[in-house]
Design an enzyme around this catalytic site. Structure first.
Site, short mmCIF file in Angstrom:
data_model
loop_
_atom_site.label_atom_id
_atom_site.label_comp_id
_atom_site.label_asym_id
_atom_site.label_seq_id
_atom_site.Cartn_x
_atom_site.Cartn_y
_atom_site.Cartn_z
N THR A 178 -9.41 3.93 0.09
CA THR A 178 -8.75 3.20 -0.97
C THR A 178 -9.10 1.71 -0.92
O THR A 178 -9.44 1.20 0.15
CB THR A 178 -7.22 3.37 -0.84
OG1 THR A 178 -6.56 2.44 -1.67
CG2 THR A 178 -6.75 3.13 0.61
N ASP A 179 -8.96 1.05 -2.06
CA ASP A 179 -9.18 -0.41 -2.08
C ASP A 179 -8.05 -1.16 -1.37
O ASP A 179 -8.18 -2.35 -1.08
CB ASP A 179 -9.33 -0.93 -3.52
CG ASP A 179 -8.14 -0.63 -4.43
OD1 ASP A 179 -7.17 0.01 -3.97
OD2 ASP A 179 -8.20 -1.03 -5.60
N GLU A 180 -6.94 -0.46 -1.09
CA GLU A 180 -5.80 -1.13 -0.46
C GLU A 180 -6.09 -1.59 0.96
O GLU A 180 -5.34 -2.40 1.52
CB GLU A 180 -4.57 -0.22 -0.46
CG GLU A 180 -4.11 0.10 -1.85
CD GLU A 180 -2.75 0.78 -1.87
OE1 GLU A 180 -2.01 0.67 -0.90
OE2 GLU A 180 -2.45 1.42 -2.89
N TYR A 239 0.96 2.72 4.87
CA TYR A 239 -0.06 3.59 4.25
C TYR A 239 -1.45 2.96 4.36
O TYR A 239 -2.39 3.57 4.88
CB TYR A 239 0.28 3.86 2.77
CG TYR A 239 -0.91 4.37 1.97
CD1 TYR A 239 -1.45 5.63 2.22
CD2 TYR A 239 -1.51 3.58 1.00
CE1 TYR A 239 -2.56 6.09 1.51
CE2 TYR A 239 -2.62 4.04 0.28
CZ TYR A 239 -3.14 5.29 0.55
OH TYR A 239 -4.24 5.75 -0.14
N LYS A 271 -4.93 4.07 6.42
CA LYS A 271 -6.21 4.34 5.75
C LYS A 271 -7.30 3.43 6.33
O LYS A 271 -8.42 3.86 6.56
CB LYS A 271 -6.10 4.14 4.23
CG LYS A 271 -5.28 5.20 3.51
CD LYS A 271 -5.82 6.62 3.65
CE LYS A 271 -7.14 6.82 2.93
NZ LYS A 271 -7.55 8.26 2.99
P1 NAD Z 1 -2.06 13.45 -2.73
O1 NAD Z 1 -0.91 13.06 -1.87
O2 NAD Z 1 -1.81 13.89 -4.12
O3 NAD Z 1 -2.90 14.59 -2.02
C1 NAD Z 1 -3.15 14.59 -0.64
C2 NAD Z 1 -3.28 16.03 -0.17
O4 NAD Z 1 -3.55 16.01 1.25
C3 NAD Z 1 -2.01 16.85 -0.39
O5 NAD Z 1 -2.34 18.07 -1.01
C4 NAD Z 1 -1.49 17.10 1.02
O6 NAD Z 1 -0.82 18.36 1.17
C5 NAD Z 1 -2.77 17.03 1.85
N1 NAD Z 1 -2.49 16.66 3.25
C6 NAD Z 1 -1.77 15.60 3.70
N2 NAD Z 1 -1.72 15.62 5.03
C7 NAD Z 1 -2.42 16.71 5.44
C8 NAD Z 1 -2.73 17.28 6.70
N3 NAD Z 1 -2.31 16.71 7.84
N4 NAD Z 1 -3.49 18.39 6.74
C9 NAD Z 1 -3.93 18.98 5.60
N5 NAD Z 1 -3.66 18.49 4.37
C10 NAD Z 1 -2.91 17.37 4.29
O7 NAD Z 1 -3.04 12.18 -2.69
P2 NAD Z 1 -4.26 11.79 -3.64
O8 NAD Z 1 -3.80 10.74 -4.57
O9 NAD Z 1 -4.91 13.02 -4.15
O10 NAD Z 1 -5.20 11.08 -2.58
C11 NAD Z 1 -6.31 11.78 -1.99
C12 NAD Z 1 -7.13 10.80 -1.17
O11 NAD Z 1 -7.62 9.75 -2.02
C13 NAD Z 1 -6.33 10.10 -0.07
O12 NAD Z 1 -7.16 9.98 1.06
C14 NAD Z 1 -6.00 8.73 -0.66
O13 NAD Z 1 -5.87 7.76 0.36
C15 NAD Z 1 -7.26 8.48 -1.48
N6 NAD Z 1 -7.11 7.57 -2.63
C16 NAD Z 1 -6.15 7.79 -3.58
C17 NAD Z 1 -6.08 6.94 -4.68
C18 NAD Z 1 -5.05 7.16 -5.76
O14 NAD Z 1 -4.93 6.30 -6.65
N7 NAD Z 1 -4.31 8.23 -5.77
C19 NAD Z 1 -6.98 5.87 -4.80
C20 NAD Z 1 -7.94 5.68 -3.81
C21 NAD Z 1 -8.02 6.54 -2.74
O1 TDX Z 2 8.28 3.44 -10.50
C1 TDX Z 2 7.39 2.65 -10.17
N1 TDX Z 2 7.38 1.40 -10.72
C2 TDX Z 2 6.44 0.47 -10.42
O2 TDX Z 2 6.47 -0.65 -10.96
C3 TDX Z 2 6.36 2.99 -9.21
C4 TDX Z 2 6.35 4.36 -8.57
C5 TDX Z 2 5.40 2.06 -8.93
N2 TDX Z 2 5.44 0.82 -9.50
C6 TDX Z 2 4.36 -0.15 -9.24
C7 TDX Z 2 3.95 -0.34 -7.79
C8 TDX Z 2 2.47 -0.67 -7.91
O3 TDX Z 2 2.32 -2.06 -8.21
O4 TDX Z 2 3.19 0.39 -9.88
C9 TDX Z 2 2.01 0.13 -9.12
C10 TDX Z 2 1.34 1.45 -8.77
O5 TDX Z 2 2.19 2.11 -7.84
P1 TDX Z 2 1.78 3.51 -7.13
O6 TDX Z 2 1.50 4.53 -8.18
O7 TDX Z 2 2.80 3.81 -6.10
O8 TDX Z 2 0.36 3.13 -6.51
P2 TDX Z 2 -0.14 2.07 -5.40
O9 TDX Z 2 0.96 1.70 -4.48
O10 TDX Z 2 -0.87 0.99 -6.12
O11 TDX Z 2 -1.17 3.01 -4.59
C11 TDX Z 2 -2.02 3.94 -5.29
O12 TDX Z 2 -3.31 3.45 -5.43
C12 TDX Z 2 -4.09 3.37 -4.27
C13 TDX Z 2 -2.04 5.30 -4.61
O13 TDX Z 2 -0.73 5.81 -4.50
C14 TDX Z 2 -2.73 5.21 -3.28
O14 TDX Z 2 -2.83 6.49 -2.68
C15 TDX Z 2 -4.08 4.65 -3.47
O15 TDX Z 2 -4.70 4.43 -2.23
#
Ligand code: NAD
Ligand code: TDX
Length: 332
Positions: free
Chosen positions: A121-123, A148, A152
């Site tokens: 992630t960019d975080e 988190y 990562k």
């Molecule tokens: P998500 O929480 O929807 O999915 C994660 C999956 O991993 C779930 O199905 C969970 O059951 C599985 N998991 C967690 N721990 C596990 C373990 N110990 N063993 C096996 N499975 C396990 O998350 P997502 O949004 O799909 O994120 C997927 C990946 O992408 C993560 O690595 C996250 O850091 C990265 N990522 C997410 C975003 C975003 O905006 N959602 C952005 C950048 C990177």
């Molecule tokens: O109800 C809400 N109201 C609100 O203002 C929620 C749930 C979030 N927020 C804000 C917090 C953040 O500024 O919205 C923004 C996005 O929040 P999230 O969806 O929780 O995402 P963020 O914390 O930015 O992280 C996401 O992007 C990077 C993913 O959850 C991560 O897995 C990924 O790495």
């Protein structure tokens, strides 16, 4: 490369990736491992179940991962605990899945000399200020803020060390905020869409001025597939689609697309340590690998996402009350 192991393939991005590969690269034989925590569900893969092998298990189980890695040519590693708010309440599952889980995969990859693509992630770079024109690049120093993002960042550093010290054949990508179908309703965009459908006002943390750089999940996954096939071993690629928007703008756009008054939301308690702004410079991915996003307007991607949540209410409704009760207990 023929046999691909996808970790976390029953979660949001992994589910979309499995669908993406079965559509675009049917030559691959896909095995998916997921522990099916609250965010993952094997049912997400029911329409491609004849094309995949599904294993319910924990990536931190070294013996299990050793056997699975040995049987595959490449591993695409999505599995993680992924929600910042949860990491503030209980960091331990994040240390287990994100750090120990990645360690266990790296040891399998090292032993069996397999190809790994690690999703991050960019975080990991921390945040930028609103008045700073800078964007993150592959050379930005790590400075994560939350439990988190620090787990990562730890996982990325393990991958980098295994590349340098043991010559592991790996690539890393750091992507910005994804949106699209199958995203858990604890996350910002699906929470607001399902709030509106349920007659609840959208909730903005704090001022709502925080900026996220939005990308459609299919654009993220197209980049991952490209890096897996054409990425240079040992390299990191940043993935982003020039989608910077502040949270207030996002909520207003959702309300507008759903035919509601754009002022019909409320401010709630801010997230502790809330990162202000993320922004990705994806020049390297675009120039070296020729990637471009397909979703060029955020509104188009958002409209498709809203439609998915409207049409798949059985998918999220059973969890809605519990998710909102948890948020409401913490003033959000
Ligand atoms: P998500 O929480 O929807 O999915 C994660 C999956 O991993 C779930 O199905 C969970 O059951 C599985 N998991 C967690 N721990 C596990 C373990 N110990 N063993 C096996 N499975 C396990 O998350 P997502 O949004 O799909 O994120 C997927 C990946 O992408 C993560 O690595 C996250 O850091 C990265 N990522 C997410 C975003 C975003 O905006 N959602 C952005 C950048 C990177
Ligand atoms: O109800 C809400 N109201 C609100 O203002 C929620 C749930 C979030 N927020 C804000 C917090 C953040 O500024 O919205 C923004 C996005 O929040 P999230 O969806 O929780 O995402 P963020 O914390 O930015 O992280 C996401 O992007 C990077 C993913 O959850 C991560 O897995 C990924 O790495």
């Amino acid at each position: 490369m023929k046999n691909i192991l996808i970790t976390g393939g029953a979660g949001f991005i992994g589910t979309n990736f499995a669908h993406y590969l079965s559509r675009h690269s049917p030559q691959y034989k896909l095995t998916i491992i997921d522990s099916c925590n609250y965010a993952g569900d094997e049912q997400n893969l029911s329409d491609i179940q004849d094309k995949i092998t599904f294993i319910k298990g924990d990536i931190a189980n070294i013996e299990l991962m050793d056997g699975l890695v040995a049987k595959n040519d490449a591993i695409v590693h999505f599995a993680a605990e992924s929600h910042n708010d949860n990491s503030l309440n209980n960091p331990w599952p994040f240390v287990q899945s994100n750090i120990l889980g990645t360690y266990s995969i790296l040891e399998g990859v090292r032993k069996h000399n397999k190809r790994l693509h690690h999703i991050s992630t960019d975080e990991v770079f921390g945040d930028l200020s609103l008045d700073d024109p800078a964007r993150f690049t592959e050379n930005t120093p790590y400075n994560p803020s939350s439990p988190y993002s620090s787990t990562k960042a730890s996982s990325d550093l393990l991958v980098r060390a295994w590349i340098r010290s043991f010559g592991v054949k790996a690539t890393i990508s750091n992507c910005s905020n994804n949106y699209g179908p199958y995203q858990h309703i604890e996350k910002f965009i699906p929470r607001q869409i399902t709030n509106i459908i349920s007659g609840i006002k959208p909730k903005l943390y704090g001022s709502g001025e925080q900026v996220r750089d939005w990308i459609h999940v299919d654009d993220h996954n197209a980049a991952v597939a490209l890096i897996l096939e054409k990425g240079k071993l040992g390299e990191t690629y940043l993935i982003g689609a020039d989608g910077e928007k502040n949270n207030k703008e996002v909520v207003e756009t959702i309300l507008k697309l759903m035919g509601k008054k754009t002022t019909d939301y409320e401010h709630v308690k801010d997230r502790p340590g809330h990162d202000m702004r993320y922004a990705i410079d994806s020049t390297k991915l675009r120039t070296e690998l020729g990637w471009q996003p397909k979703y060029t307007t955020f509104e188009d991607g958002l409209a498709q996402t809203i439609e998915w949540y409207q049409q798949n209410q059985d998918w999220w409704k059973p969890q809605k009350d519990q998710v909102e009760a948890k948020y409401s207990a913490q003033g959000q």
